[in-house]
Scaffold this motif. Structure first.
Motif, PDB file in Angstrom:
ATOM      1  N   TRP A 149       0.551  -1.060   0.175  1.00 45.28           N
ATOM      2  CA  TRP A 149      -0.445   0.298  -0.540  1.00 45.28           C
ATOM      3  C   TRP A 149       0.862   1.073  -0.157  1.00 45.28           C
ATOM      4  O   TRP A 149       0.353   2.344  -0.611  1.00 45.28           O
ATOM      5  N   VAL A 150       1.677   1.801   0.969  1.00 44.48           N
ATOM      6  CA  VAL A 150       2.610   2.342   0.804  1.00 44.48           C
ATOM      7  C   VAL A 150       3.826   2.701   0.072  1.00 44.48           C
ATOM      8  O   VAL A 150       3.849   3.943  -1.306  1.00 44.48           O
ATOM      9  N   GLN A 151       4.120   1.910  -1.140  1.00 43.10           N
ATOM     10  CA  GLN A 151       4.804   1.680  -2.433  1.00 43.10           C
ATOM     11  C   GLN A 151       4.099   2.070  -3.872  1.00 43.10           C
ATOM     12  O   GLN A 151       4.045   3.079  -4.065  1.00 43.10           O
ATOM     13  N   ARG A 152       3.017   1.716  -3.787  1.00 39.23           N
ATOM     14  CA  ARG A 152       1.116   1.900  -4.511  1.00 39.23           C
ATOM     15  C   ARG A 152       0.897   3.857  -3.970  1.00 39.23           C
ATOM     16  O   ARG A 152       1.205   4.834  -5.337  1.00 39.23           O
ATOM     17  N   ILE A 153       0.795   3.866  -3.284  1.00 42.13           N
ATOM     18  CA  ILE A 153       0.852   5.751  -2.386  1.00 42.13           C
ATOM     19  C   ILE A 153       1.705   6.726  -2.361  1.00 42.13           C
ATOM     20  O   ILE A 153       1.450   7.845  -2.425  1.00 42.13           O
ATOM     21  N   ALA A 154       2.696   5.910  -1.719  1.00 43.23           N
ATOM     22  CA  ALA A 154       3.431   7.189  -0.853  1.00 43.23           C
ATOM     23  C   ALA A 154       4.388   8.278  -2.627  1.00 43.23           C
ATOM     24  O   ALA A 154       4.875   7.332  -3.652  1.00 43.23           O
ATOM     25  N   GLY A 155       4.288   9.402  -2.565  1.00 44.59           N
ATOM     26  CA  GLY A 155       5.125   9.871  -3.564  1.00 44.59           C
ATOM     27  C   GLY A 155       6.556  10.497  -3.360  1.00 44.59           C
ATOM     28  O   GLY A 155       7.071  10.445  -4.673  1.00 44.59           O
ATOM     29  N   GLY A 156       6.964  10.758  -1.894  1.00 40.14           N
ATOM     30  CA  GLY A 156       8.455  10.762  -1.715  1.00 40.14           C
ATOM     31  C   GLY A 156       9.575   9.140  -1.420  1.00 40.14           C
ATOM     32  O   GLY A 156       8.428   8.415  -2.390  1.00 40.14           O
ATOM     33  N   VAL A 157      10.566   9.372  -0.886  1.00 44.42           N
ATOM     34  CA  VAL A 157      11.271   7.934  -0.856  1.00 44.42           C
ATOM     35  C   VAL A 157      10.510   7.207   0.481  1.00 44.42           C
ATOM     36  O   VAL A 157       9.730   7.608   0.790  1.00 44.42           O
ATOM     37  N   THR A 158      10.749   5.850  -0.224  1.00 45.89           N
ATOM     38  CA  THR A 158      10.125   5.256   0.673  1.00 45.89           C
ATOM     39  C   THR A 158      10.983   4.492   1.365  1.00 45.89           C
ATOM     40  O   THR A 158      12.526   3.173   0.269  1.00 45.89           O
ATOM     41  N   ALA A 159      10.826   3.357   2.514  1.00 46.66           N
ATOM     42  CA  ALA A 159      12.063   2.425   3.063  1.00 46.66           C
ATOM     43  C   ALA A 159      11.561   1.594   4.167  1.00 46.66           C
ATOM     44  O   ALA A 159      10.394   2.048   4.653  1.00 46.66           O
ATOM     45  N   PHE A 176      11.048  -1.211  -2.592  1.00 48.25           N
ATOM     46  CA  PHE A 176      11.198  -0.046  -1.118  1.00 48.25           C
ATOM     47  C   PHE A 176      12.862   1.044  -2.250  1.00 48.25           C
ATOM     48  O   PHE A 176      13.483  -0.169  -3.029  1.00 48.25           O
ATOM     49  N   LYS A 177      12.653   2.076  -2.279  1.00 48.25           N
ATOM     50  CA  LYS A 177      13.998   2.879  -2.433  1.00 48.25           C
ATOM     51  C   LYS A 177      15.488   2.701  -1.323  1.00 48.25           C
ATOM     52  O   LYS A 177      16.517   3.349  -2.442  1.00 48.25           O
ATOM     53  N   LEU A 178      15.127   2.557  -0.278  1.00 53.36           N
ATOM     54  CA  LEU A 178      16.538   2.192   0.912  1.00 53.36           C
ATOM     55  C   LEU A 178      15.567   1.293   1.501  1.00 53.36           C
ATOM     56  O   LEU A 178      14.461   0.577   1.900  1.00 53.36           O
ATOM     57  N   TYR A 179      16.268   0.601   2.372  1.00 53.66           N
ATOM     58  CA  TYR A 179      16.594   0.071   2.382  1.00 53.66           C
ATOM     59  C   TYR A 179      17.505  -0.461   4.182  1.00 53.66           C
ATOM     60  O   TYR A 179      18.918  -0.729   4.400  1.00 53.66           O
ATOM     61  N   LEU A 180      16.794   0.339   5.266  1.00 60.18           N
ATOM     62  CA  LEU A 180      17.848   0.935   6.671  1.00 60.18           C
ATOM     63  C   LEU A 180      17.443  -0.460   7.682  1.00 60.18           C
ATOM     64  O   LEU A 180      17.119  -0.881   7.987  1.00 60.18           O
ATOM     65  N   SER A 181      18.931  -1.336   8.145  1.00 64.32           N
ATOM     66  CA  SER A 181      18.776  -2.692   8.632  1.00 64.32           C
ATOM     67  C   SER A 181      19.999  -1.998   9.956  1.00 64.32           C
ATOM     68  O   SER A 181      20.891  -0.997   9.719  1.00 64.32           O
ATOM     69  N   PHE A 182      19.633  -2.712  11.022  1.00 62.66           N
ATOM     70  CA  PHE A 182      19.905  -2.149  12.599  1.00 62.66           C
ATOM     71  C   PHE A 182      21.417  -3.341  12.454  1.00 62.66           C
ATOM     72  O   PHE A 182      22.026  -3.331  12.917  1.00 62.66           O
ATOM     73  N   LEU A 192      21.223   9.860   4.362  1.00 56.55           N
ATOM     74  CA  LEU A 192      20.780   8.565   3.409  1.00 56.55           C
ATOM     75  C   LEU A 192      19.324   8.666   2.757  1.00 56.55           C
ATOM     76  O   LEU A 192      19.044   8.646   2.053  1.00 56.55           O
ATOM     77  N   LEU A 193      18.292   9.526   3.383  1.00 60.36           N
ATOM     78  CA  LEU A 193      16.859   9.299   2.947  1.00 60.36           C
ATOM     79  C   LEU A 193      16.900  10.395   2.017  1.00 60.36           C
ATOM     80  O   LEU A 193      16.278  10.742   0.773  1.00 60.36           O
ATOM     81  N   GLN A 245      20.308  10.818   0.049  1.00 57.75           N
ATOM     82  CA  GLN A 245      20.733  10.843  -0.859  1.00 57.75           C
ATOM     83  C   GLN A 245      19.695  10.271  -1.785  1.00 57.75           C
ATOM     84  O   GLN A 245      19.691   9.889  -3.051  1.00 57.75           O
ATOM     85  N   ALA A 246      18.450   8.662  -0.680  1.00 61.73           N
ATOM     86  CA  ALA A 246      17.870   8.256  -1.764  1.00 61.73           C
ATOM     87  C   ALA A 246      16.847   9.239  -2.647  1.00 61.73           C
ATOM     88  O   ALA A 246      17.206   9.618  -3.826  1.00 61.73           O
ATOM     89  N   GLU A 247      16.680  10.476  -2.256  1.00 64.92           N
ATOM     90  CA  GLU A 247      16.026  11.124  -2.556  1.00 64.92           C
ATOM     91  C   GLU A 247      16.327  11.429  -3.497  1.00 64.92           C
ATOM     92  O   GLU A 247      16.320  11.871  -5.368  1.00 64.92           O
ATOM     93  N   SER A 248      17.842  12.000  -3.890  1.00 69.39           N
ATOM     94  CA  SER A 248      18.515  13.119  -4.713  1.00 69.39           C
ATOM     95  C   SER A 248      18.315  12.169  -6.047  1.00 69.39           C
ATOM     96  O   SER A 248      18.432  11.910  -7.187  1.00 69.39           O
ATOM     97  N   ASP A 249      18.574  10.713  -5.823  1.00 68.38           N
ATOM     98  CA  ASP A 249      19.134   8.696  -6.665  1.00 68.38           C
ATOM     99  C   ASP A 249      17.833   8.797  -7.294  1.00 68.38           C
ATOM    100  O   ASP A 249      18.010   8.743  -9.004  1.00 68.38           O
ATOM    101  N   ALA A 250      17.446   9.252  -6.976  1.00 68.34           N
ATOM    102  CA  ALA A 250      15.432   9.356  -7.657  1.00 68.34           C
ATOM    103  C   ALA A 250      15.131  10.216  -8.491  1.00 68.34           C
ATOM    104  O   ALA A 250      14.769   9.440  -9.697  1.00 68.34           O
ATOM    105  N   ALA A 251      15.624  11.350  -8.062  1.00 67.99           N
ATOM    106  CA  ALA A 251      15.325  12.497  -8.950  1.00 67.99           C
ATOM    107  C   ALA A 251      16.081  12.244 -10.479  1.00 67.99           C
ATOM    108  O   ALA A 251      16.034  12.921 -11.110  1.00 67.99           O
ATOM    109  N   ASP A 252      17.032  12.016 -10.061  1.00 70.78           N
ATOM    110  CA  ASP A 252      18.495  11.594 -11.345  1.00 70.78           C
ATOM    111  C   ASP A 252      17.762  10.767 -11.779  1.00 70.78           C
ATOM    112  O   ASP A 252      17.869  10.635 -13.583  1.00 70.78           O
TER     113      ASP A 252
END
Length: 369
Positions: free
Chosen positions: A97-107, A136-142, A346-347, A349-356
């Motif tokens: 649902w998030v990947q379908r709806i979100a307009g920004g970076v998804t993580a 997801f445009k970014l996978y954040l891992s602990f 990180l967000l 950078q993902a935003e910039s990469d997506a724009a590029d």
């Protein structure tokens, strides 16, 4: 930046370490000037134990089931970034649902990476699946180290980056208090962590009836044979964690089997105890020496005799120096302020990469016309 987070729980720290992780990170993230909305599934077991129903650093809202998330469609669509956390109920459906709806970076923020990898290998898609990870445009891992390559190469994560747990250094600090336990442990019961607790605390307690021990945490089975010199506490509120650690000469860190197998997986309790200046005795795993210097900032123990040797032979001056060195390491690299800065970078950078990428695709399209 407007950030929306869908996670296990922010309102209740009962029986989970996610809440304190989210609280420290998002408080520091908001302090950087960002706006945060946290969407939490309204679960009865957390509703009955809410210790932060109205946070002062973000908006917290509850939803009854996944269908009711549509009420937050506008916020999710307009956000600069949307994060889905591990162990979110119906996490695969929420992620889609998030990947379908979100307009920004998804993580995806995985606070349980070794558990996740074990589940994926077993075909268990409880909260994330191989199908949604590449979305997801970014996978954040602990978890850091080799697990990041596994996520990218085997499961198609676009950008797998370490975002370790952290600690609110303002809330977790040393307190002037006379210790009442020689060794303590704070953690929810876990079957695969229990053998280490037996080996590194319960067995030492049996061998040393003159020493004092404490185990705090929920969900321990009633049939555990606790020695008489082990005090049990069902729950310690996050606000009381510093006092708990201050009451301990040493505190124990034990790690789940999946996390030992993967390595590079520090728990939030490790950072919290160190921030309070309490010396830590820990089991050993790959990557630990990259976070703390063994022998100077943390003690490692493989069995009960090593634990008892540390408790009985460490001079008080050396004990205090060990705790101080551990705290210095936390303040230098592992506070919530550090982690919030890393998250923002990180967000961005993902935003910039997506724009590029979008610009490149647009250029290619124009050239083909």
């Amino acid at each position: 930046m407007k950030l929306v987070v869908l996670g296990l729980s922010l309102s209740s720290a009962w029986g989970n370490g996610h809440a304190t992780t989210y609280r420290a990170l998002l408080r520091a993230f908001a302090a950087r000037g960002h706006e945060v909305l946290f969407l939490e599934r309204d679960a009865p077991w957390y509703a009955a134990h809410r210790d932060l129903p109205q946070p002062d650093f973000c908006q917290l809202a509850f939803y009854g089931d996944i269908g009711l998330l549509t009420g937050w469609r506008r916020e999710v669509a307009a956000a600069d970034a949307v994060i889905v956390g591990s162990f979110t109920r119906e996490g695969v459906a929420v992620s889609r649902w998030v990947q379908r709806i979100a307009g920004g970076v998804t993580a995806f923020y995985d606070i349980d990476t070794p558990v996740t990898l074990a589940k994926l290998a077993a075909g268990d898609d409880e909260y994330v699946s191989p199908e949604v990870i590449p979305g997801f445009k970014l996978y954040l891992s602990f978890t850091g180290g080799p697990a990041l390559r596994t996520l990218e190469q085997e499961y198609g994560a676009r950008r797998a980056r370490a975002l370790y747990c952290s600690v609110d250094a303002e809330a977790y600090r040393p307190l002037a208090s006379a210790p009442c336990w020689d060794l303590s442990y704070l953690g929810t019961y876990s079957p695969d962590r229990q053998p280490a607790l037996e080996r590194l605390l319960i067995e030492p307690a049996r061998k040393a009836p003159d020493l004092r021990f404490c185990v705090a945490g929920a969900q321990y089975p009633a049939d555990i044979d606790w020695p008489a010199n082990v005090q049990r506490l069902e729950h310690v509120r996050p606000a009381d964690h510093p006092a708990f650690y201050a009451a301990s000469r040493f505190t124990l860190n034990v790690t789940r089997a999946d996390m030992i197998a993967v390595g590079w997986s520090p728990s939030v309790r490790l950072f919290e105890a160190a921030a309070c200046g309490t010396p830590i005795i820990s089991d050993a795993w790959d990557g630990l020496d990259a976070l703390f210097a063994p022998g100077r900032e943390i003690l490692l123990a493989a069995g009960p005799e090593a634990v008892l040797a540390a408790l009985r032979t460490t001079a008080e001056q050396d004990r205090q120096a060990l705790g101080a060195a551990g705290r210095e390491r936390i303040l230098a690299a592992h506070t919530a302020r550090h982690r919030a800065g890393e998250l923002e970078a990180l967000l961005r950078q993902a935003e910039s990469d997506a724009a590029d990428l979008a610009e490149t695709n647009d250029t290619r399209l124009r050239a083909s016309l």
